[in-house]
Design a protein around this motif. Structure first.
Motif, PDB file in Angstrom:
ATOM      1  N   ILE A   1    -118.921 -50.625 -35.167  1.00 28.54           N
ATOM      2  CA  ILE A   1    -117.804 -51.167 -34.092  1.00 28.54           C
ATOM      3  C   ILE A   1    -118.474 -50.459 -32.831  1.00 28.54           C
ATOM      4  O   ILE A   1    -118.293 -49.304 -32.746  1.00 28.54           O
ATOM      5  N   VAL A   2    -118.881 -51.085 -32.028  1.00 31.15           N
ATOM      6  CA  VAL A   2    -119.754 -50.836 -30.578  1.00 31.15           C
ATOM      7  C   VAL A   2    -118.516 -50.521 -29.769  1.00 31.15           C
ATOM      8  O   VAL A   2    -117.487 -51.234 -29.417  1.00 31.15           O
ATOM      9  N   ILE A   3    -118.531 -49.333 -29.032  1.00 33.23           N
ATOM     10  CA  ILE A   3    -117.666 -49.131 -28.222  1.00 33.23           C
ATOM     11  C   ILE A   3    -118.108 -49.671 -26.634  1.00 33.23           C
ATOM     12  O   ILE A   3    -119.140 -49.433 -26.363  1.00 33.23           O
ATOM     13  N   GLY A   4    -117.014 -50.415 -26.291  1.00 33.67           N
ATOM     14  CA  GLY A   4    -117.453 -51.328 -25.215  1.00 33.67           C
ATOM     15  C   GLY A   4    -116.364 -51.799 -24.495  1.00 33.67           C
ATOM     16  O   GLY A   4    -115.085 -51.789 -24.936  1.00 33.67           O
ATOM     17  N   PRO A   5    -116.711 -52.638 -23.581  1.00 30.50           N
ATOM     18  CA  PRO A   5    -115.474 -53.395 -22.915  1.00 30.50           C
ATOM     19  C   PRO A   5    -114.454 -54.317 -23.794  1.00 30.50           C
ATOM     20  O   PRO A   5    -113.327 -54.470 -23.605  1.00 30.50           O
TER      21      PRO A   5
END
Length: 135
Positions: free
Chosen positions: A106-110
């Motif tokens: 799960i990519v941390i991003g906007p």
């Protein structure tokens, strides 16, 4: 997780493996299986608030967490998934180094912040509720 340990529940899904593994290492009569079709991998984050009372202590803590010693303690005391370490003993899973593509971070991003927008949140909850009421 206590319901699994007691035998009241036989299976649970979507638990954080670090918590389950901590219980397993403490002697809980549980097994840990990471699905072979795909497994979401949660990113751990840490921040030092701009207005932290003692930001230097936060910096020291983060440096420790990122150090070789901190990483070794995290692995020893609990299961922190890593693409560059083998799965710990007692966990039924595909080796992360196998290149299987099973593990999906799960990519941390906007995109993760969209749930913080109150209008998006209300719309999502409304749609969710409506989908549960359909026959």
């Amino acid at each position: 997780m206590s319901h699994i340990e007691s035998g009241e529940l036989l299976i649970s899904y979507n638990l954080l493996s670090s918590y389950a593994y901590g219980r397993y290492k403490a002697g809980a009569p549980i097994g840990i299986v990471m699905p072979r079709d795909y497994t979401l991998v949660l990113s751990r984050t840490a921040m030092i608030p701009v207005r932290a009372g003692r930001p230097n202590l936060g910096k020291k803590f983060l440096n420790y967490c990122l150090s070789s010693r901190g990483q070794a303690v995290a692995v020893e005391k609990s299961f922190f998934f890593s693409f560059d370490r083998p799965i710990p003993p007692g966990v039924d899973a595909i080796d992360p180094g196998s290149g299987s593509g099973v593990y999906r971070p799960i990519v941390i991003g906007p995109a993760l912040l969209s749930t913080l927008d109150q209008q998006n949140r209300r719309r999502f909850l409304s749609e969710w509720k409506a989908s549960m009421e359909r026959k």
